[in-house]
Design a protein around this motif. Structure first.
Motif, PDB file in Angstrom:
ATOM      1  N   CYS A 171       0.709  -1.106  -0.012  1.00  0.00           N
ATOM      2  CA  CYS A 171      -0.066  -0.085   0.180  1.00  0.00           C
ATOM      3  C   CYS A 171       1.001   1.412   0.004  1.00  0.00           C
ATOM      4  O   CYS A 171       1.973   1.244   0.788  1.00  0.00           O
ATOM      5  CB  CYS A 171      -0.949  -0.093   1.257  1.00  0.00           C
ATOM      6  SG  CYS A 171      -1.827   1.395   1.257  1.00  0.00           S
TER       7      CYS A 171
ATOM      8  N   ASN B 178      -0.462   4.384   0.464  1.00  0.00           N
ATOM      9  CA  ASN B 178      -1.512   5.415   0.870  1.00  0.00           C
ATOM     10  C   ASN B 178      -1.056   6.142   2.194  1.00  0.00           C
ATOM     11  O   ASN B 178      -1.240   7.132   2.379  1.00  0.00           O
ATOM     12  CB  ASN B 178      -2.810   5.024   1.114  1.00  0.00           C
ATOM     13  CG  ASN B 178      -3.472   4.732  -0.556  1.00  0.00           C
ATOM     14  OD1 ASN B 178      -3.295   5.450  -1.329  1.00  0.00           O
ATOM     15  ND2 ASN B 178      -4.239   3.802  -0.515  1.00  0.00           N
ATOM     16  N   PHE B 179      -0.355   5.462   2.864  1.00  0.00           N
ATOM     17  CA  PHE B 179      -0.016   5.977   4.260  1.00  0.00           C
ATOM     18  C   PHE B 179      -0.936   6.849   5.034  1.00  0.00           C
ATOM     19  O   PHE B 179      -0.592   7.850   5.302  1.00  0.00           O
ATOM     20  CB  PHE B 179       1.513   6.796   4.078  1.00  0.00           C
ATOM     21  CG  PHE B 179       2.629   6.078   3.566  1.00  0.00           C
ATOM     22  CD1 PHE B 179       3.260   5.436   4.417  1.00  0.00           C
ATOM     23  CD2 PHE B 179       2.896   5.794   2.420  1.00  0.00           C
ATOM     24  CE1 PHE B 179       4.397   4.581   4.185  1.00  0.00           C
ATOM     25  CE2 PHE B 179       4.025   5.065   2.007  1.00  0.00           C
ATOM     26  CZ  PHE B 179       4.695   4.487   3.107  1.00  0.00           C
ATOM     27  N   CYS B 180      -2.092   6.108   5.420  1.00  0.00           N
ATOM     28  CA  CYS B 180      -2.998   6.666   6.121  1.00  0.00           C
ATOM     29  C   CYS B 180      -2.305   6.917   7.660  1.00  0.00           C
ATOM     30  O   CYS B 180      -1.697   5.994   7.712  1.00  0.00           O
ATOM     31  CB  CYS B 180      -4.025   5.877   6.355  1.00  0.00           C
ATOM     32  SG  CYS B 180      -5.014   5.630   4.680  1.00  0.00           S
TER      33      CYS B 180
ATOM     34  N   TYR C 133      -2.848   6.671  10.546  1.00  0.00           N
ATOM     35  CA  TYR C 133      -3.126   5.963  11.749  1.00  0.00           C
ATOM     36  C   TYR C 133      -2.367   4.265  11.431  1.00  0.00           C
ATOM     37  O   TYR C 133      -2.438   3.456  12.239  1.00  0.00           O
ATOM     38  CB  TYR C 133      -4.394   5.488  11.853  1.00  0.00           C
ATOM     39  CG  TYR C 133      -5.180   5.268  10.877  1.00  0.00           C
ATOM     40  CD1 TYR C 133      -5.428   4.068  10.441  1.00  0.00           C
ATOM     41  CD2 TYR C 133      -6.000   6.372  10.029  1.00  0.00           C
ATOM     42  CE1 TYR C 133      -6.312   3.642   9.399  1.00  0.00           C
ATOM     43  CE2 TYR C 133      -6.855   5.977   8.986  1.00  0.00           C
ATOM     44  CZ  TYR C 133      -6.988   4.675   8.705  1.00  0.00           C
ATOM     45  OH  TYR C 133      -7.570   4.390   7.385  1.00  0.00           O
ATOM     46  N   CYS C 134      -2.240   3.928   9.950  1.00  0.00           N
ATOM     47  CA  CYS C 134      -2.180   2.565   9.633  1.00  0.00           C
ATOM     48  C   CYS C 134      -0.729   2.155   9.494  1.00  0.00           C
ATOM     49  O   CYS C 134       0.216   2.579   8.959  1.00  0.00           O
ATOM     50  CB  CYS C 134      -2.858   2.555   8.162  1.00  0.00           C
ATOM     51  SG  CYS C 134      -2.902   0.896   7.737  1.00  0.00           S
TER      52      CYS C 134
ATOM     53  N   VAL D  39      -0.077  -0.886   7.881  1.00  0.00           N
ATOM     54  CA  VAL D  39      -0.003  -1.683   6.623  1.00  0.00           C
ATOM     55  C   VAL D  39       1.014  -1.396   5.727  1.00  0.00           C
ATOM     56  O   VAL D  39       2.065  -2.166   5.347  1.00  0.00           O
ATOM     57  CB  VAL D  39      -1.139  -1.870   6.062  1.00  0.00           C
ATOM     58  CG1 VAL D  39      -1.225  -2.816   4.701  1.00  0.00           C
ATOM     59  CG2 VAL D  39      -2.117  -2.683   7.013  1.00  0.00           C
ATOM     60  N   PRO D  40       1.395   0.051   5.266  1.00  0.00           N
ATOM     61  CA  PRO D  40       2.368   0.321   4.396  1.00  0.00           C
ATOM     62  C   PRO D  40       3.694   0.088   4.784  1.00  0.00           C
ATOM     63  O   PRO D  40       4.533  -0.206   4.072  1.00  0.00           O
ATOM     64  CB  PRO D  40       2.014   2.014   4.161  1.00  0.00           C
ATOM     65  CG  PRO D  40       0.926   2.125   4.475  1.00  0.00           C
ATOM     66  CD  PRO D  40       0.387   1.197   5.726  1.00  0.00           C
TER      67      PRO D  40
ATOM     68  N   GLN E 277      -4.978  -4.462  -0.788  1.00  0.00           N
ATOM     69  CA  GLN E 277      -5.095  -3.408   0.170  1.00  0.00           C
ATOM     70  C   GLN E 277      -6.130  -2.192  -0.431  1.00  0.00           C
ATOM     71  O   GLN E 277      -6.792  -1.651   0.402  1.00  0.00           O
ATOM     72  CB  GLN E 277      -4.048  -2.699   0.940  1.00  0.00           C
ATOM     73  CG  GLN E 277      -3.151  -3.759   1.752  1.00  0.00           C
ATOM     74  CD  GLN E 277      -4.067  -4.190   2.953  1.00  0.00           C
ATOM     75  OE1 GLN E 277      -4.956  -3.630   3.183  1.00  0.00           O
ATOM     76  NE2 GLN E 277      -3.563  -5.166   3.375  1.00  0.00           N
TER      77      GLN E 277
ATOM     78  N   HIS F 256     -10.751   1.747  -2.178  1.00  0.00           N
ATOM     79  CA  HIS F 256     -10.514   2.821  -1.337  1.00  0.00           C
ATOM     80  C   HIS F 256     -11.381   3.947  -2.086  1.00  0.00           C
ATOM     81  O   HIS F 256     -11.549   4.308  -3.246  1.00  0.00           O
ATOM     82  CB  HIS F 256      -8.877   3.137  -1.711  1.00  0.00           C
ATOM     83  CG  HIS F 256      -8.487   4.071  -0.661  1.00  0.00           C
ATOM     84  ND1 HIS F 256      -9.060   5.509  -0.729  1.00  0.00           N
ATOM     85  CD2 HIS F 256      -7.667   4.319   0.393  1.00  0.00           C
ATOM     86  CE1 HIS F 256      -8.445   6.384   0.531  1.00  0.00           C
ATOM     87  NE2 HIS F 256      -7.607   5.609   1.002  1.00  0.00           N
TER      88      HIS F 256
ATOM     89  N   ARG G 101      -6.776  10.726   4.139  1.00  0.00           N
ATOM     90  CA  ARG G 101      -7.432   9.692   3.439  1.00  0.00           C
ATOM     91  C   ARG G 101      -7.489  10.103   1.804  1.00  0.00           C
ATOM     92  O   ARG G 101      -7.894   9.277   1.182  1.00  0.00           O
ATOM     93  CB  ARG G 101      -9.008   9.461   4.041  1.00  0.00           C
ATOM     94  CG  ARG G 101      -8.824   8.624   5.262  1.00  0.00           C
ATOM     95  CD  ARG G 101      -8.456   7.087   5.033  1.00  0.00           C
ATOM     96  NE  ARG G 101      -9.429   6.603   4.455  1.00  0.00           N
ATOM     97  CZ  ARG G 101      -9.481   5.214   4.078  1.00  0.00           C
ATOM     98  NH1 ARG G 101      -8.067   4.588   4.129  1.00  0.00           N
ATOM     99  NH2 ARG G 101     -10.512   4.509   3.558  1.00  0.00           N
TER     100      ARG G 101
HETATM  101 FE1  SF4 Z   1      -3.289   1.561   3.222  1.00  0.00          FE
HETATM  102 FE2  SF4 Z   1      -5.764   0.708   3.797  1.00  0.00          FE
HETATM  103 FE3  SF4 Z   1      -3.933   1.242   5.614  1.00  0.00          FE
HETATM  104 FE4  SF4 Z   1      -4.843   3.562   4.477  1.00  0.00          FE
HETATM  105  S1  SF4 Z   1      -6.061   1.978   5.513  1.00  0.00           S
HETATM  106  S2  SF4 Z   1      -2.569   2.861   4.723  1.00  0.00           S
HETATM  107  S3  SF4 Z   1      -5.148   2.433   2.420  1.00  0.00           S
HETATM  108  S4  SF4 Z   1      -4.065  -0.466   3.978  1.00  0.00           S
END
Ligand code: SF4
Ligand code: SAH
Ligand code: F3S
Length: 475
Positions: A187, A189-191, A193-194, A196-197, A231, A266, A305
């Motif tokens: 991913c 996107n680097f939201c 809070y997240c 995952v990236p 993602q 997304h 977002r």
């Molecule tokens: Fe990526 Fe989804 Fe996490 Fe946003 S919420 S950084 S889109 S995985």
């Protein structure tokens, strides 16, 4: 297991794995059993299906749980703190088991391993874990396990990032009627809070040809439904010059698969063309998972977002205009740093207005290494819990009404498995993704049936089969 696909940029990995698998087979005595404990999202579930296939190749059978396992593998998630706490709790259980059976082998992989502080903690305080690896070298599992067996010491190998896509890994899928198919990984996107990236690396897409070939092979083998995984599926193919809408259109037309689902979309990348492709297809399920996260533009900006509530609403409106029976679901976080009472009320108002078919709701969890973890205005725990309670009440009330409205309607359901409620019921899902039960004497697993809804529960339905669309020919 016999899936044949192309191998991209993988050099001699396949050969290395074959050699390692043969060596492990030579070392195993009797019929050892392996247990995989999986946490987290569908991406992780599918990774575990690949790990299971590798274990089967090595000669391991399937254990019922921790107690009868000779090999225990944790495939971890760190998207929220409670996922991590569960892993550490279960590692404690395994420590106990290892006291009475020191021969048990323990490995741990997945998203948690991509965080250096977690790996340090494991190295320091969990010496009985034999093997630690990450998300980017999952395909090397046999090689790493063989090394662990021959070196007789803890092996730790975590790669910081992965740019390669490994094609051709077999997978043993949990349910014969349905199959997960990765389309893009990582991913960008680097939201704020997240995590995952940081755990899954940069976005990269499989080629359309490999995805189409995998879906076609599944369909030919009897799979009725695929779930395309990414993602952010809508950003599929950016680097290849193709769009997700193009890909799903090809899958619809070229593979012979009966049903297609996908997640996650997304909102910033959703296109009208995708909705149009869905509307024109008989095979793409009437379901759109569109995580909104918050109903406040101010919070959405802080979350990075990339869309406004106005844009989000316009996307939902278009989807409902073009596909009136589409089910819309979402993810929402309460208690993001700086979320005011007004921001939260904006979320409640949005939920009321959109009238979701279902929603996953989460309390914001501070993740080390993400920007929001450093924000100074964290919301107190009691406020977060109260907001979650209110939000869940609001959503549940709406969902209950929707379920009631479905009484008497006719739905198309893919029969997936025996229901956990009773041996006399099968469970399946409607096109919109609602869980449904049907009597076992009316159909078989793998059937796609038309049912009339006779009972609405809080979150699921029950119905009677009125017509079979496809005969089940599996299990
Ligand atoms: Fe990526 Fe989804 Fe996490 Fe946003 S919420 S950084 S889109 S995985
Ligand atoms: N890629 C998907 C979601 C991946 S994580 C998307 O962007 O929609 C699944 C959900 O977990 C997210 O949608 C979000 O609602 C939630 N989540 C992610 N990080 C979180 C955190 N730090 N605290 C609470 N919830 C979180
Ligand atoms: Fe968890 Fe990793 Fe999925 S952090 S939600 S298992 S991508």
């Amino acid at each position: 297991m016999n899936q044949v696909s192309e191998f991209v940029n993988m050099g001699d990995f396949y050969e290395r794995n074959e050699v390692a698998i043969a060596k492990i087979r030579g070392q195993l005595f009797g019929a050892p059993l392996a247990h995989i404990e999986t946490y987290g999202c569908q991406m992780n579930e599918h990774d575990s299906e690949k790990l299971r296939a590798m274990l089967t190749d090595m000669g391991y059978g399937t254990a019922e749980g921790f107690e009868d396992a000779d090999f225990i593998l944790f495939n971890t998630c760190c998207v929220r703190e409670n996922a991590e706490l569960r892993v550490f709790g279960n590692l404690g259980r395994v420590k106990h088991l290892k006291k009475s059976r020191p021969d048990i082998m323990v490995a741990i992989c997945g998203c948690m391993m991509q965080q250096p502080h977690i790996v340090e903690e494991l190295k320091k305080n969990y010496p009985y874990v034999d093997l630690i690896f990450g998300t980017h070298n999952l395909h090397d599992f046999p090689v790493l396990l063989e090394r662990t067996m021959s070196e007789q010491k803890q092996v730790v190998e975590v790669l910081k990032d992965g740019s390669e896509i490994v094609e051709g890994l077999p997978a043993i899928r949990e349910r014969s009627a349905k199959g997960y198919v990765n389309i893009n990984y990582g991913c960008n996107n680097f939201c704020t809070y997240c995590i995952v990236p940081y755990t899954r690396g940069r976005e990269r897409s499989r080629t359309p040809d490999s995805v189409v070939a995998e879906v076609a092979a599944l369909a030919a083998g009897g799979t009725k439904e695929v779930m395309l995984l990414g993602q952010n599926v809508n950003s599929y193919g950016k680097e290849l010059g193709v769009s997700f809408a193009d890909l799903i259109e090809r899958i619809d037309k070229e593979t012979g698969i009966q049903r297609i689902r996908f997640m996650t979309s997304h909102p910033k990348d959703i296109s009208e063309r995708l909705i149009d492709v869905m509307a024109a297809s008989k095979h793409i399920c009437r379901q759109l998972h569109l995580p909104v996260q918050s109903g406040s533009d101010r919070v959405l900006r802080l979350m990075n977002r990339g869309y406004s509530i106005a844009k989000y609403k316009a996307a939902v409106e278009y989807a409902r205009k073009v596909i009136p029976d589409i089910a819309i679901s979402t993810d929402i976080i309460v208690g993001f740093p700086g979320e005011t009472q007004q921001d939260f009320e904006d979320t409640l108002a949005l939920v009321r207005e959109i009238d979701y078919d279902s929603a996953y709701t989460y309390i914001y969890s501070r993740r080390t290494g993400t920007p929001a973890a450093e924000f100074s205005n964290q919301v107190p725990e009691d406020v977060k819990s109260e907001r979650l309670r209110q939000l869940v009440d609001e959503i549940n009330a709406g969902v209950k009404l929707k379920m009631q409205k479905m009484l008497g309607s006719v739905q198309e359901v893919l029969v997936e498995a025996v229901s956990k409620r009773s041996e006399s019921l099968f469970m399946g899902r409607t096109s919109g993704g609602i869980t449904c039960t049907v009597p076992v004497n009316e159909c078989s697993i793998g059937d796609i049936v038309k049912i009339k809804i006779t009972k609405a529960r809080h979150f699921s339905l029950h119905g009677e089969v009125i017509d079979k669309i496809i005969e089940g020919d599996m299990v």
